[in-house]
Structure formats: structure tokens, C-alpha cells
Design a protein around this motif. Structure first.
Motif, PDB file in Angstrom:
ATOM      1  N   ALA A  14       0.840  -1.204   0.000  1.00  0.00           N
ATOM      2  CA  ALA A  14       0.000   0.000   0.000  1.00  0.00           C
ATOM      3  C   ALA A  14       0.874   1.253   0.000  1.00  0.00           C
ATOM      4  CB  ALA A  14      -0.922  -0.011   1.212  1.00  0.00           C
ATOM      5  N   GLU A  15       1.965   1.222   0.747  1.00  0.00           N
ATOM      6  CA  GLU A  15       2.875   2.370   0.781  1.00  0.00           C
ATOM      7  C   GLU A  15       3.563   2.568  -0.569  1.00  0.00           C
ATOM      8  OE1 GLU A  15       6.850   3.809   3.177  1.00  0.00           O
ATOM      9  OE2 GLU A  15       5.447   2.443   4.173  1.00  0.00           O
ATOM     10  N   ILE A  16       3.958   1.460  -1.187  1.00  0.00           N
ATOM     11  CA  ILE A  16       4.587   1.549  -2.515  1.00  0.00           C
ATOM     12  C   ILE A  16       3.597   2.097  -3.530  1.00  0.00           C
ATOM     13  CG2 ILE A  16       5.507   0.172  -4.414  1.00  0.00           C
ATOM     14  CD1 ILE A  16       6.830  -1.628  -2.296  1.00  0.00           C
ATOM     15  N   ARG A  17       2.352   1.619  -3.464  1.00  0.00           N
ATOM     16  CA  ARG A  17       1.328   2.088  -4.392  1.00  0.00           C
ATOM     17  C   ARG A  17       1.090   3.588  -4.220  1.00  0.00           C
ATOM     18  NH1 ARG A  17      -4.912   0.018  -5.020  1.00  0.00           N
ATOM     19  NH2 ARG A  17      -5.416   1.475  -6.665  1.00  0.00           N
ATOM     20  N   ARG A  18       0.999   4.028  -2.978  1.00  0.00           N
ATOM     21  CA  ARG A  18       0.802   5.451  -2.708  1.00  0.00           C
ATOM     22  C   ARG A  18       1.983   6.263  -3.232  1.00  0.00           C
ATOM     23  NH1 ARG A  18       2.213   7.981   1.980  1.00  0.00           N
ATOM     24  NH2 ARG A  18       2.288   5.957   3.013  1.00  0.00           N
ATOM     25  N   SER A  19       3.181   5.755  -3.037  1.00  0.00           N
ATOM     26  CA  SER A  19       4.377   6.446  -3.507  1.00  0.00           C
ATOM     27  C   SER A  19       4.389   6.553  -5.031  1.00  0.00           C
ATOM     28  CB  SER A  19       5.619   5.699  -3.010  1.00  0.00           C
ATOM     29  OG  SER A  19       6.787   6.296  -3.500  1.00  0.00           O
ATOM     30  N   PHE A  24       3.419   9.690 -10.065  1.00  0.00           N
ATOM     31  CA  PHE A  24       2.679   9.915 -11.309  1.00  0.00           C
ATOM     32  C   PHE A  24       1.976  11.267 -11.289  1.00  0.00           C
ATOM     33  CE2 PHE A  24       2.217   5.128 -12.286  1.00  0.00           C
ATOM     34  CZ  PHE A  24       3.341   5.171 -13.095  1.00  0.00           C
ATOM     35  N   THR A  25       1.436  11.641 -10.146  1.00  0.00           N
ATOM     36  CA  THR A  25       0.768  12.937 -10.026  1.00  0.00           C
ATOM     37  C   THR A  25       1.762  14.076 -10.250  1.00  0.00           C
ATOM     38  OG1 THR A  25      -0.802  11.989  -8.460  1.00  0.00           O
ATOM     39  CG2 THR A  25      -0.636  14.383  -8.514  1.00  0.00           C
ATOM     40  N   GLU A  26       2.946  13.951  -9.693  1.00  0.00           N
ATOM     41  CA  GLU A  26       3.978  14.969  -9.902  1.00  0.00           C
ATOM     42  C   GLU A  26       4.370  15.042 -11.372  1.00  0.00           C
ATOM     43  OE1 GLU A  26       7.256  14.100  -7.353  1.00  0.00           O
ATOM     44  OE2 GLU A  26       6.175  14.600  -5.528  1.00  0.00           O
ATOM     45  N   GLN A  27       4.500  13.900 -12.012  1.00  0.00           N
ATOM     46  CA  GLN A  27       4.864  13.870 -13.431  1.00  0.00           C
ATOM     47  C   GLN A  27       3.779  14.513 -14.287  1.00  0.00           C
ATOM     48  OE1 GLN A  27       7.770  12.954 -14.786  1.00  0.00           O
ATOM     49  NE2 GLN A  27       8.477  12.688 -12.691  1.00  0.00           N
ATOM     50  N   ARG A  28       2.512  14.227 -13.964  1.00  0.00           N
ATOM     51  CA  ARG A  28       1.412  14.847 -14.716  1.00  0.00           C
ATOM     52  C   ARG A  28       1.436  16.367 -14.563  1.00  0.00           C
ATOM     53  NH1 ARG A  28      -2.250  10.996 -12.119  1.00  0.00           N
ATOM     54  NH2 ARG A  28      -2.060   9.074 -13.296  1.00  0.00           N
TER      55      ARG A  28
END
Length: 84
Positions: A14-19, A24-28
């Protein structure tokens, strides 16, 4: 109940997924900023192209006028040479 190893693995996943989602949000966001800057550059280039075209259109009579003056000078020189 689940064994403690499975709970730990689930929490780590779950932590890896959140990371990954944060990355991805930063890249977008960065891509959106680059697209916006590209659009601004395109607008600036279009404006400069229009200004350059206007300058070129206003300048075209100068070479033509110089050619006419040259031909008139040649005509005057020939007229004076023929008159003497």
C-alpha cells in the motif's frame, strides 16, 4: 486472522502504491506545465512572425526605389553623353 508477515507485506504494498501514485501525479503536473509553456512559446512565435511579416511588407519599396533611381541616373548620364 492473518499472519503478521502478510499484514506487513500488505502495508508495504500500500505504501509503494501510494508512492507511485504521488510520483505519477507529480509527473502529470510537470507535463501540464511543459504543455502550458509550449503553448505560450507558440503564441510568442506567432506574434513575432506577424511583426516580422509587417516589417518586411513595409520595406519592399526601398530596393525598388533604389533601382528606379539607378536607372534614372543611367538615363541622365546617357542623355548628357549623347548631347555632347
Amino acid at each position: 486472522m492473518t499472519p503478521p508477515e502478510q499484514t506487513t507485506v500488505a502495508l508495504e504494498l500500500a505504501e509503494i502504491r501510494r508512492s507511485v501514485e504521488v510520483g505519477f501525479t507529480e509527473q502529470r503536473g510537470q507535463l501540464a506545465l511543459l504543455v502550458q509553456r509550449g503553448t505560450q512559446v507558440d503564441k510568442t512565435l506567432d506574434e513575432h512572425e506577424r511583426r516580422l511579416d509587417a516589417l518586411e511588407r513595409g520595406r519592399w519599396p526601398l530596393p525598388s526605389l533604389a533601382a528606379v533611381c539607378g536607372v534614372a541616373g543611367l538615363g541622365m548620364a546617357l542623355w548628357q553623353a549623347a548631347g555632347r
